[in-house]
Scaffold this active site. Structure first.
Site, PDB file in Angstrom:
ATOM      1  N   HIS A  98      10.673  11.388 -46.473  1.00  0.00           N
ATOM      2  CA  HIS A  98      12.038  12.173 -47.000  1.00  0.00           C
ATOM      3  C   HIS A  98      11.902  12.076 -48.242  1.00  0.00           C
ATOM      4  O   HIS A  98      12.098  10.741 -48.343  1.00  0.00           O
ATOM      5  CB  HIS A  98      12.813  12.635 -46.092  1.00  0.00           C
ATOM      6  CG  HIS A  98      13.902  13.523 -45.873  1.00  0.00           C
ATOM      7  ND1 HIS A  98      14.682  13.261 -47.185  1.00  0.00           N
ATOM      8  CD2 HIS A  98      13.435  14.491 -45.202  1.00  0.00           C
ATOM      9  CE1 HIS A  98      15.012  15.016 -46.373  1.00  0.00           C
ATOM     10  NE2 HIS A  98      14.805  15.411 -45.904  1.00  0.00           N
ATOM     11  N   ASP A 154      10.992  16.841 -38.326  1.00  0.00           N
ATOM     12  CA  ASP A 154      10.334  17.988 -38.130  1.00  0.00           C
ATOM     13  C   ASP A 154       9.094  17.432 -37.065  1.00  0.00           C
ATOM     14  O   ASP A 154       8.450  18.053 -36.401  1.00  0.00           O
ATOM     15  CB  ASP A 154       9.370  18.628 -39.293  1.00  0.00           C
ATOM     16  CG  ASP A 154      10.852  19.201 -39.815  1.00  0.00           C
ATOM     17  OD1 ASP A 154      11.818  20.187 -39.267  1.00  0.00           O
ATOM     18  OD2 ASP A 154      10.551  20.432 -40.601  1.00  0.00           O
TER      19      ASP A 154
HETATM   20  N1  ACO Z   1       2.091  10.411 -45.712  1.00  0.00           N
HETATM   21  C1  ACO Z   1       1.256   9.498 -47.186  1.00  0.00           C
HETATM   22  N2  ACO Z   1       1.712   9.358 -47.982  1.00  0.00           N
HETATM   23  C2  ACO Z   1       3.099   9.799 -48.131  1.00  0.00           C
HETATM   24  C3  ACO Z   1       3.942  11.249 -46.871  1.00  0.00           C
HETATM   25  C4  ACO Z   1       2.872  11.363 -45.887  1.00  0.00           C
HETATM   26  N3  ACO Z   1       3.771  12.280 -45.847  1.00  0.00           N
HETATM   27  N4  ACO Z   1       4.741  11.142 -48.134  1.00  0.00           N
HETATM   28  C5  ACO Z   1       4.455  10.698 -49.157  1.00  0.00           C
HETATM   29  N5  ACO Z   1       3.806   9.686 -49.631  1.00  0.00           N
HETATM   30  C6  ACO Z   1       3.986   8.911 -50.704  1.00  0.00           C
HETATM   31  C7  ACO Z   1       3.884   9.619 -51.871  1.00  0.00           C
HETATM   32  O1  ACO Z   1       1.661  10.012 -51.906  1.00  0.00           O
HETATM   33  C8  ACO Z   1       3.931   8.800 -52.902  1.00  0.00           C
HETATM   34  O2  ACO Z   1       2.577   7.768 -53.431  1.00  0.00           O
HETATM   35  P1  ACO Z   1       2.869   6.917 -54.218  1.00  0.00           P
HETATM   36  O3  ACO Z   1       3.788   6.450 -55.224  1.00  0.00           O
HETATM   37  O4  ACO Z   1       1.564   6.362 -54.122  1.00  0.00           O
HETATM   38  O5  ACO Z   1       2.518   8.352 -55.286  1.00  0.00           O
HETATM   39  C9  ACO Z   1       5.009   8.254 -52.226  1.00  0.00           C
HETATM   40  O6  ACO Z   1       4.837   7.969 -50.192  1.00  0.00           O
HETATM   41  C10 ACO Z   1       6.015   9.374 -52.328  1.00  0.00           C
HETATM   42  O7  ACO Z   1       5.821  10.651 -51.944  1.00  0.00           O
HETATM   43  P2  ACO Z   1       7.046  11.472 -52.853  1.00  0.00           P
HETATM   44  O8  ACO Z   1       5.512  12.936 -52.877  1.00  0.00           O
HETATM   45  O9  ACO Z   1       7.097  10.801 -54.617  1.00  0.00           O
HETATM   46  O10 ACO Z   1       8.178  11.809 -52.565  1.00  0.00           O
HETATM   47  P3  ACO Z   1       9.181  12.783 -52.875  1.00  0.00           P
HETATM   48  O11 ACO Z   1      10.641  12.556 -52.095  1.00  0.00           O
HETATM   49  O12 ACO Z   1       8.231  13.766 -53.907  1.00  0.00           O
HETATM   50  O13 ACO Z   1       8.275  13.747 -51.221  1.00  0.00           O
HETATM   51  C11 ACO Z   1       8.142  14.738 -48.879  1.00  0.00           C
HETATM   52  C12 ACO Z   1       8.771  13.870 -49.980  1.00  0.00           C
HETATM   53  C13 ACO Z   1       7.771  16.564 -49.312  1.00  0.00           C
HETATM   54  C14 ACO Z   1       8.915  15.062 -47.275  1.00  0.00           C
HETATM   55  C15 ACO Z   1       7.353  14.180 -48.424  1.00  0.00           C
HETATM   56  O14 ACO Z   1       7.703  12.469 -47.854  1.00  0.00           O
HETATM   57  C16 ACO Z   1       5.941  15.118 -47.221  1.00  0.00           C
HETATM   58  O15 ACO Z   1       5.195  15.536 -48.066  1.00  0.00           O
HETATM   59  N6  ACO Z   1       6.229  14.460 -46.361  1.00  0.00           N
HETATM   60  C17 ACO Z   1       5.080  15.681 -45.539  1.00  0.00           C
HETATM   61  C18 ACO Z   1       5.582  16.755 -45.172  1.00  0.00           C
HETATM   62  C19 ACO Z   1       6.576  16.845 -44.288  1.00  0.00           C
HETATM   63  O16 ACO Z   1       7.271  15.931 -43.283  1.00  0.00           O
HETATM   64  N7  ACO Z   1       8.240  17.265 -45.063  1.00  0.00           N
HETATM   65  C20 ACO Z   1       9.267  17.607 -44.520  1.00  0.00           C
HETATM   66  C21 ACO Z   1      10.301  17.145 -45.002  1.00  0.00           C
HETATM   67  S1  ACO Z   1      11.771  17.318 -44.042  1.00  0.00           S
HETATM   68  C22 ACO Z   1      12.350  18.719 -43.987  1.00  0.00           C
HETATM   69  O17 ACO Z   1      12.057  19.557 -44.769  1.00  0.00           O
HETATM   70  C23 ACO Z   1      13.414  19.364 -42.706  1.00  0.00           C
END
Ligand code: ACO
Length: 430
Positions: free
Chosen positions: A307, A365
């Site tokens: 998140h 979610d």
């Molecule tokens: N699986 C694997 N790796 C992940 C995941 C994941 N679900 N989420 C983040 N990471 C990793 C990224 O690759 C990144 O790695 P790095 O630092 O080596 O590049 C690091 O964790 C940080 O992730 P970001 O994408 O920079 O974090 P951001 O805050 O931009 O994204 C998000 C947050 C979009 C929720 C992301 O965690 C994701 O895509 N999760 C899966 C989708 C999801 O569950 N979305 C629901 C959000 S809750 C809602 O809307 C109610």
């Protein structure tokens, strides 16, 4: 309140004092509005990770401590003692209603739940297999064509009627979108049922027989609506604020929010979680998918994990996890292979160094999709369910934005990295 100032020094030694503002809770903010006028530079913050876009009194999140409060009330307390309609009043008007206010609000929401019959015919224009999010966003956008009388954004009464209308009609529109796909007749709302019960009936009833409302299902749905009701300046809410900041009619602003919510990185994640669990298929495949998610060269992510704001745990996930067990027990699905798989995946990811180090915890979610599935709600409707709850937050933020005396059209700037000036070349010379 100005507590102190930030001093900014430019490369040529110019200094500028930027005021710091302190809110009720959360980090202070540095006001940079004068930066361009005085220093000729913009700030650069893709994804708005350090940027506050507004001053808001609605919702507070502390991502490190796992705190979520609506108008100061912890969401755990609201989840335990309140109901969705009361929470809606709180978010929209700032206070928990008195008994009379609540009764009046409930009556108004109930009385606005029918759709203009012309709008019902609009549904027939969609393909039978249209995704319900596409239908819901289009139909909500079309409300501006049916409810002209509530589009004057400067009229407080019109804003209130719009507010009640959209919150009342969203479940009716959502259920109609499902009936279209199911090929079943549309079911009209009933005024003697509460918000969640009425929605369940419109979604599942058929004219051929009586529909019995399951109280556990209605309670679970009401809880999910509360937990999804608002989440401060998230992607879809910021979209609503931005679209509305031009003075556009509020139905269009909400339709824009619905479209933003649909993406898999936002509200589309609950649907993506179910697809992911089906793809993993069996607990023995979990390590393979976890490795895939950890692979830097693979864009694959575990849906329902991570998140932008919560870096400890998602308080909504904690509440919903408990409800998830209750629902599965009531529906006799505790031995559901999908749920077992979800719990197994949750455990593996929670213990994996990659997920621990990056603070990637199951978000709301991850569990909501499992509950919706246990309730018999089709996967394609999952994000629509989120939209029903979040409409309250979108409207609360739209109201706050539109009545802000300092409000201006939202218009970010950019770092231009395209071609420098060049001259047009005639087509035959290219
Ligand atoms: N699986 C694997 N790796 C992940 C995941 C994941 N679900 N989420 C983040 N990471 C990793 C990224 O690759 C990144 O790695 P790095 O630092 O080596 O590049 C690091 O964790 C940080 O992730 P970001 O994408 O920079 O974090 P951001 O805050 O931009 O994204 C998000 C947050 C979009 C929720 C992301 O965690 C994701 O895509 N999760 C899966 C989708 C999801 O569950 N979305 C629901 C959000 S809750 C809602 O809307 C109610």
């Amino acid at each position: 309140m100005n507590k102190e100032v930030f001093t900014l020094t430019s490369p040529d030694g110019n200094t500028m004092e930027l005021p710091v503002r302190t809110g009720t809770a959360g980090p202070d903010v540095v006001e940079i509005g004068r930066l361009y006028a005085e220093q000729g530079v913009f700030t650069y913050d893709p994804g708005f990770v350090s940027t506050g876009s507004c001053d808001s009194e609605i919702t507070f999140i502390d991502g490190n401590e796992g705190v979520l409060m609506y108008r100061g009330y912890p969401v755990e307390q609201l989840a335990k003692h309140s109901n969705f309609v009361e929470v809606a009043h709180l978010l929209l008007y700032g206070e928990l209603p008195s008994a009379d206010e609540l009764a009046g609000f409930e009556t108004s929401i109930t009385r606005h739940s029918m759709l203009n019959e012309g709008m019902l015919r609009f549904f027939n224009g969609f393909r039978y297999d249209a995704h319900p999010m596409a239908v819901v966003s289009a139909v909500v956008g079309s409300m501006s064509a049916y409810y002209h009388d509530t589009m004057d954004v400067n009229n407080a009464e019109a804003r209130d009627v719009f507010t009640h209308r959209i919150i009342a009609k969203l479940p009716t529109i959502a259920a109609a979108a499902h009936k279209l796909t199911a090929g079943q007749p549309f079911i009209y709302p009933r005024n003697d049922l509460n918000y969640a019960e009425n929605f369940l009936r419109m979604l599942f009833a058929v004219p051929a027989e009586e529909y019995e409302i399951d109280e556990v299902a209605a309670k679970a749905l009401d809880l999910l609506f509360i937990l999804h009701a608002d989440h401060e300046q998230n992607c879809s809410t910021s979209t609503v604020r931005m679209a509305g900041s031009s003075g556009a009619n509020p139905y269009s602003a909400i339709a824009a929010g619905i479209s933003a919510l649909w993406g898999p990185a936002h509200g589309g994640a609950n649907e993506a979680v179910l697809r992911m669990l089906k793809e993993i298929g069996n607990a023995k495949n979990i390590p393979k998918y976890v490795e895939k998610a950890k692979d830097k060269d693979d864009p694959y992510r575990l849906m329902g994990f991570g998140h932008r704001v919560y870096k400890n745990f998602d308080p909504r996930a904690t509440i919903i996890r408990e409800m998830c067990h209750k629902v599965l027990e009531k529906m006799g699905r505790t031995d559901s292979p999908l749920f077992e798989l979800a719990l197994e995946l949750e455990q593996v990811a929670l213990q994996d160094d990659y997920f621990v180090e990056k603070n990637l915890y199951p978000n709301v979610d991850f569990y909501s999709g499992i509950i919706y599935r246990a309730l018999g709600i089709p996967t394609s409707m999952f994000t629509v369910m989120f939209a029903i709850g979040r409409t309250v937050g979108w409207v609360a933020h739209w109201r706050e934005m539109i009545t802000d005396p300092h409000g201006r059209i939202s218009r970010p700037r950019q770092l231009y990295s395209g071609p420098a000036k060049r001259d047009y070349v005639a087509v035959e010379k290219r």
